[in-house]
Design an enzyme around this catalytic site. Sequence first.
Site, PDB file in Angstrom:
ATOM      1  CE  LYS A 293      -4.069  -9.618   3.298  1.00 35.80           C
ATOM      2  NZ  LYS A 293      -3.620  -8.523   2.225  1.00 35.80           N
TER       3      LYS A 293
ATOM      4  CD  GLU B 237      -0.029  -1.194   0.408  1.00 38.04           C
ATOM      5  OE1 GLU B 237      -0.555  -2.098  -0.110  1.00 38.04           O
ATOM      6  OE2 GLU B 237       0.762  -1.117   1.575  1.00 38.04           O
TER       7      GLU B 237
ATOM      8  NE  ARG C  15       0.549 -11.532   1.932  1.00 33.35           N
ATOM      9  CZ  ARG C  15      -0.224 -11.370   1.051  1.00 33.35           C
ATOM     10  NH1 ARG C  15       0.281 -10.496  -0.025  1.00 33.35           N
ATOM     11  NH2 ARG C  15      -1.591 -11.509   1.014  1.00 33.35           N
TER      12      ARG C  15
HETATM   13  C1  LIG Z   1      -3.636  -7.843   0.940  1.00 32.42           C
HETATM   14  C2  LIG Z   1      -3.368  -6.443   0.514  1.00 32.42           C
HETATM   15  C3  LIG Z   1      -2.748  -6.228  -0.663  1.00 32.42           C
HETATM   16  C4  LIG Z   1      -2.769  -7.015  -1.503  1.00 32.42           C
HETATM   17  O1  LIG Z   1      -2.340  -8.541  -1.540  1.00 32.42           O
HETATM   18  P1  LIG Z   1      -2.656  -9.563  -2.554  1.00 32.42           P
HETATM   19  O2  LIG Z   1      -1.856 -10.656  -1.825  1.00 32.42           O
HETATM   20  O3  LIG Z   1      -2.461  -9.288  -3.955  1.00 32.42           O
HETATM   21  O4  LIG Z   1      -4.064  -9.998  -2.045  1.00 32.42           O
HETATM   22  C5  LIG Z   1      -2.303  -4.916  -0.792  1.00 32.42           C
HETATM   23  N1  LIG Z   1      -2.043  -4.015   0.297  1.00 32.42           N
HETATM   24  C6  LIG Z   1      -2.656  -4.329   1.414  1.00 32.42           C
HETATM   25  C7  LIG Z   1      -2.557  -3.218   2.482  1.00 32.42           C
HETATM   26  C8  LIG Z   1      -3.110  -5.520   1.877  1.00 32.42           C
HETATM   27  O5  LIG Z   1      -3.430  -5.811   2.663  1.00 32.42           O
END
Ligand SMILES: *Cc1c(COP(=O)(O)O)cnc(C)c1O
Length: 347
Positions: A194, A230, A92
């Site tokens: 991220k 989300e 990622r």
């Molecule tokens: C990190 C994150 C997630 C969850 O990702 P994981 O890999 O399961 O920790 C979901 N949404 C957002 C906006 C995030 O920053």
Amino acid sequence: MSQHTAPNGRSSVEIDWGNLGFGYRETDFMFVAKCGLDGEWDQGEIRPLRHLQLSPAACILHYGQGLIEGLKAYRSKEEHILLFRPEENAKRMIAGADRLCMPAMPAHHFVEAVKQTVLANKRWIPPPGKGSLYIRPLLMGSGAVLPPAPPPEYTFVVYVAPVSNYFKGGLTPIHLIVETTCHRAMPGGIGAIKTAGNYASVMKTQLNAKKNGFSDVIYLDVVEKKYIEETSSSNIFLVKANKLATPELTGTILPGITRKSVIELARIKGYQVEERPVSVDEVRVADEVFCTGTAVVIVPVGSISIRGEMVRYANEGVGKVCQELYTALTEIQTGKAMDNMTWTMEI
Ligand SMILES: *Cc1c(COP(=O)(O)O)cnc(C)c1O
């Protein structure tokens, strides 16, 4: 065994493991690697945890060229140290680096850096059942630039912090509100990576929701304002009878590793899982709703406020499917159950 000795020479820490919470706490060591104009990463090294030195013109400070990752290390009952799918975090970050024009840390190097940082800070890993070591890799444009452009230097850092389990007793539901004015991401934007700005841009919305008694908000798609996406830092699932639905990854949703794992686990357990557009109206008729993310793992949603209407879920949101998946996933992560998926990496 780690060759690094804690500053005071001790191999244990005096911490009230029962009251850890989920906050920043200084540990002993961090990992730092650099990459210059040739695009090659140096090997990097474990160093005592100190403040970073940055030029006031560092690209990250002005233009937000930065990425974070988040994963956890657990100590099993047998005293094994387990990472959960660290290659997924590496992948990622590589995708994010491509989007932001940064040189990516190769996956094997990323995983090695994570391992070294965890082992150097081994005494900070909570005992079994008390929590985990949260691991935060960080990639940033650290070189100095005046106009916005890729800088001459990049820095990769890993630090860790011990955190408690999100749930002390049973699963505790959260309460959400559907956000109708602020959007987290747009098609073609940066919602799927991220990157730092995605969190700065929603702080106001989040704080506002908290002031009104909600834990977080559910963002809607920016085009039709009709489909759920989300929350600020977790993915969302709806359960209806034997079917699970979660918004599909179209570039505006963060591809969560917990999301991916829950989809795979649910399918193995015989549930049908659909990744597709999920209309906000479906929230009203769902049997269960839950959120997924590294920090919370799986958290039930007790209620959702939609344009002034309050939708409440049975048993305050603590549903059968949520519970079943939470147990299955955490047992793999903590080494309690056989890891038939080969998701955990013992270090
Ligand atoms: C990190 C994150 C997630 C969850 O990702 P994981 O890999 O399961 O920790 C979901 N949404 C957002 C906006 C995030 O920053």
